[in-house]
Design a protein around this motif. Structure first.
Motif, PDB file in Angstrom:
ATOM      1  N   MET A 279       0.103   6.524  -6.104  1.00 12.80           N
ATOM      2  CA  MET A 279       1.525   6.850  -6.096  1.00 12.80           C
ATOM      3  C   MET A 279       2.328   5.808  -5.330  1.00 12.80           C
ATOM      4  O   MET A 279       3.423   5.413  -5.751  1.00 12.80           O
ATOM      5  CB  MET A 279       1.746   8.228  -5.486  1.00 12.80           C
ATOM      6  N   GLU A 280       1.788   5.338  -4.204  1.00  8.65           N
ATOM      7  CA  GLU A 280       2.485   4.324  -3.418  1.00  8.65           C
ATOM      8  C   GLU A 280       2.606   3.007  -4.190  1.00  8.65           C
ATOM      9  O   GLU A 280       3.618   2.318  -4.107  1.00  8.65           O
ATOM     10  CB  GLU A 280       1.748   4.085  -2.096  1.00  8.65           C
ATOM     11  N   VAL A 281       1.560   2.662  -4.950  1.00  9.59           N
ATOM     12  CA  VAL A 281       1.624   1.445  -5.770  1.00  9.59           C
ATOM     13  C   VAL A 281       2.691   1.589  -6.841  1.00  9.59           C
ATOM     14  O   VAL A 281       3.493   0.672  -7.077  1.00  9.59           O
ATOM     15  CB  VAL A 281       0.249   1.152  -6.411  1.00  9.59           C
ATOM     16  N   VAL A 282       2.730   2.750  -7.503  1.00  5.61           N
ATOM     17  CA  VAL A 282       3.726   2.985  -8.548  1.00  5.61           C
ATOM     18  C   VAL A 282       5.135   2.934  -7.966  1.00  5.61           C
ATOM     19  O   VAL A 282       6.038   2.285  -8.522  1.00  5.61           O
ATOM     20  CB  VAL A 282       3.468   4.337  -9.247  1.00  5.61           C
ATOM     21  N   LEU A 283       5.335   3.621  -6.832  1.00  2.00           N
ATOM     22  CA  LEU A 283       6.649   3.610  -6.197  1.00  2.00           C
ATOM     23  C   LEU A 283       7.007   2.219  -5.675  1.00  2.00           C
ATOM     24  O   LEU A 283       8.187   1.896  -5.530  1.00  2.00           O
ATOM     25  CB  LEU A 283       6.683   4.617  -5.040  1.00  2.00           C
ATOM     26  N   GLY A 284       5.988   1.390  -5.417  1.00  2.00           N
ATOM     27  CA  GLY A 284       6.242   0.043  -4.927  1.00  2.00           C
ATOM     28  C   GLY A 284       6.627  -0.945  -6.009  1.00  2.00           C
ATOM     29  O   GLY A 284       7.003  -2.085  -5.703  1.00  2.00           O
ATOM     30  N   ILE A 285       6.551  -0.533  -7.276  1.00  4.52           N
ATOM     31  CA  ILE A 285       6.947  -1.426  -8.370  1.00  4.52           C
ATOM     32  C   ILE A 285       8.383  -1.871  -8.190  1.00  4.52           C
ATOM     33  O   ILE A 285       8.727  -3.043  -8.402  1.00  4.52           O
ATOM     34  CB  ILE A 285       6.755  -0.717  -9.732  1.00  4.52           C
TER      35      ILE A 285
ATOM     36  N   GLY B 134       8.659 -10.113   3.289  1.00  2.00           N
ATOM     37  CA  GLY B 134       9.239  -8.908   2.705  1.00  2.00           C
ATOM     38  C   GLY B 134       8.243  -7.768   2.619  1.00  2.00           C
ATOM     39  O   GLY B 134       8.547  -6.628   3.011  1.00  2.00           O
ATOM     40  N   LEU B 135       7.050  -8.044   2.134  1.00  2.00           N
ATOM     41  CA  LEU B 135       6.040  -6.991   2.016  1.00  2.00           C
ATOM     42  C   LEU B 135       5.500  -6.580   3.385  1.00  2.00           C
ATOM     43  O   LEU B 135       5.153  -5.411   3.593  1.00  2.00           O
ATOM     44  CB  LEU B 135       4.902  -7.469   1.111  1.00  2.00           C
ATOM     45  N   ALA B 136       5.440  -7.529   4.317  1.00  2.00           N
ATOM     46  CA  ALA B 136       5.015  -7.172   5.678  1.00  2.00           C
ATOM     47  C   ALA B 136       6.027  -6.222   6.309  1.00  2.00           C
ATOM     48  O   ALA B 136       5.654  -5.244   6.980  1.00  2.00           O
ATOM     49  CB  ALA B 136       4.863  -8.433   6.528  1.00  2.00           C
ATOM     50  N   MET B 137       7.321  -6.498   6.102  1.00  2.00           N
ATOM     51  CA  MET B 137       8.352  -5.609   6.634  1.00  2.00           C
ATOM     52  C   MET B 137       8.268  -4.233   5.983  1.00  2.00           C
ATOM     53  O   MET B 137       8.443  -3.201   6.647  1.00  2.00           O
ATOM     54  CB  MET B 137       9.740  -6.216   6.428  1.00  2.00           C
TER      55      MET B 137
ATOM     56  N   MET C 198       0.005  -1.661  -0.104  1.00  2.00           N
ATOM     57  CA  MET C 198       0.703  -2.904   0.215  1.00  2.00           C
ATOM     58  C   MET C 198      -0.177  -4.120  -0.070  1.00  2.00           C
ATOM     59  O   MET C 198       0.320  -5.163  -0.489  1.00  2.00           O
ATOM     60  CB  MET C 198       1.126  -2.896   1.686  1.00  2.00           C
ATOM     61  N   GLY C 199      -1.497  -3.991   0.163  1.00  2.00           N
ATOM     62  CA  GLY C 199      -2.397  -5.082  -0.178  1.00  2.00           C
ATOM     63  C   GLY C 199      -2.392  -5.374  -1.670  1.00  2.00           C
ATOM     64  O   GLY C 199      -2.335  -6.536  -2.096  1.00  2.00           O
ATOM     65  N   ILE C 200      -2.420  -4.314  -2.466  1.00  2.00           N
ATOM     66  CA  ILE C 200      -2.369  -4.471  -3.927  1.00  2.00           C
ATOM     67  C   ILE C 200      -1.036  -5.081  -4.354  1.00  2.00           C
ATOM     68  O   ILE C 200      -0.982  -5.979  -5.206  1.00  2.00           O
ATOM     69  CB  ILE C 200      -2.589  -3.109  -4.610  1.00  2.00           C
ATOM     70  N   MET C 201       0.052  -4.605  -3.738  1.00  2.34           N
ATOM     71  CA  MET C 201       1.375  -5.131  -4.073  1.00  2.34           C
ATOM     72  C   MET C 201       1.495  -6.609  -3.709  1.00  2.34           C
ATOM     73  O   MET C 201       2.113  -7.393  -4.445  1.00  2.34           O
ATOM     74  CB  MET C 201       2.449  -4.309  -3.363  1.00  2.34           C
ATOM     75  N   TYR C 202       0.882  -7.003  -2.577  1.00  2.00           N
ATOM     76  CA  TYR C 202       0.943  -8.409  -2.173  1.00  2.00           C
ATOM     77  C   TYR C 202       0.219  -9.289  -3.184  1.00  2.00           C
ATOM     78  O   TYR C 202       0.704 -10.367  -3.558  1.00  2.00           O
ATOM     79  CB  TYR C 202       0.337  -8.585  -0.785  1.00  2.00           C
ATOM     80  N   LEU C 203      -0.950  -8.843  -3.642  1.00  2.00           N
ATOM     81  CA  LEU C 203      -1.707  -9.610  -4.627  1.00  2.00           C
ATOM     82  C   LEU C 203      -0.965  -9.701  -5.954  1.00  2.00           C
ATOM     83  O   LEU C 203      -1.047 -10.711  -6.656  1.00  2.00           O
ATOM     84  CB  LEU C 203      -3.084  -8.961  -4.841  1.00  2.00           C
ATOM     85  N   ALA C 204      -0.231  -8.643  -6.302  1.00  2.00           N
ATOM     86  CA  ALA C 204       0.483  -8.616  -7.577  1.00  2.00           C
ATOM     87  C   ALA C 204       1.813  -9.361  -7.513  1.00  2.00           C
ATOM     88  O   ALA C 204       2.301  -9.851  -8.544  1.00  2.00           O
ATOM     89  CB  ALA C 204       0.726  -7.172  -8.013  1.00  2.00           C
ATOM     90  N   SER C 205       2.407  -9.449  -6.326  1.00  2.00           N
ATOM     91  CA  SER C 205       3.754 -10.017  -6.216  1.00  2.00           C
ATOM     92  C   SER C 205       3.794 -11.498  -6.608  1.00  2.00           C
ATOM     93  O   SER C 205       4.767 -11.956  -7.210  1.00  2.00           O
ATOM     94  CB  SER C 205       4.288  -9.834  -4.797  1.00  2.00           C
TER      95      SER C 205
END
Length: 245
Positions: A19-25, A50-53, A166-173
């Motif tokens: 859910m956090e990954v989806v909301l992080g889109i 940005g992702l660290a913040m 956040m780790g997944i989001m960083y890799l995807a960003s």
């Protein structure tokens, strides 16, 4: 630590992480668009900051859950609708996204004079980018954590889910930002997504909840169509190059 051996704990961790990954889109799209005008090294640094913040905001909010829940308490009633601090924050964030997306679309069509002002202007732009990421991180973090409350009973599970997401989001960003940078049409599509997200935030603030599934389906469908267009464009270019050779 016996609770770590309970299957329902791991189930809640997996569910909350997804859910956090989806909301992080939403966050990934905004950061990818906003850093696209920066030089490559600065853009990578801005994405990481940005992702660290965003991670810091989420963990900080989880540590003050009682205060966070209080944000949903009615603050004032206008036209029969109870406005809370959460509604005010979502309204401000939604209007900011609408303004920023419209402004970026205008610059994309009319041209950006800042590109002709040299390195000094780019330094100012970098500071402005970080400030804008900071603002929208606050909005998305509050919305994300409030939505997540109740899905897990243990604070450790919530923190772990946020860190993993956040780790997944960083890799995807990185790949998302590179794709948007090298395909101008996808940047316009991403800006349209931001307009859609901004409208959804404003609607939520006014008491008209738009199920996020509808929004994410529209985004996924449009992205799928754009990917097909990009692939078709590459094939046409290869065909022209083959005929020219």
């Amino acid at each position: 630590m016996e609770w770590l051996m309970q299957p329902e704990i791991w189930a809640s961790l997996l569910t909350l992480t997804v859910m956090e990954v989806v909301l992080g889109i939403d966050n990934i799209v905004f950061i990818s668009v906003i850093v696209s005008r920066l030089p490559e090294q600065m853009a990578a640094r801005a994405r990481a900051i940005g992702l660290a913040m965003a991670l810091v905001f989420r963990i900080a909010l989880l540590s003050v859950l009682s205060w966070l829940v209080g944000l949903t308490a009615p603050l004032v009633t206008i036209a029969g609708h109870d406005f809370s601090w959460r509604d005010a924050i979502l309204m401000a964030g939604g209007l900011f996204l609408l303004f920023k997306a419209t402004h970026e679309i205008h610059k994309g069509i009319e041209g950006d004079e800042d590109e002709e002002r040299g390195a000094a202007a780019r330094k100012v732009s970098y500071g402005a980018v970080i400030a804008q990421i900071l603002v929208i991180d606050m909005v998305f973090s509050i919305d994300s954590i409030i939505t997540a409350i109740g899905m897990a009973e243990h604070l450790g599970v919530m923190v772990a889910a946020v860190v993993i997401a956040m780790g997944i989001m960083y890799l995807a960003s990185g790949p998302v930002a590179e794709f948007i940078k090298h395909h101008p049409t996808t940047k316009m599509l991403a800006l349209a997504f931001l307009l859609l997200i901004g409208v959804a935030l404003v609607a939520d603030a006014l008491g008209f909840h738009i199920p996020r599934g509808y929004i994410y389906f529209a985004m996924a469908f449009s992205a799928g169509v754009e990917i097909i267009n990009v692939i078709a464009g590459r094939r046409r270019r290869r065909a022209r190059e083959a005929r020219a050779a």
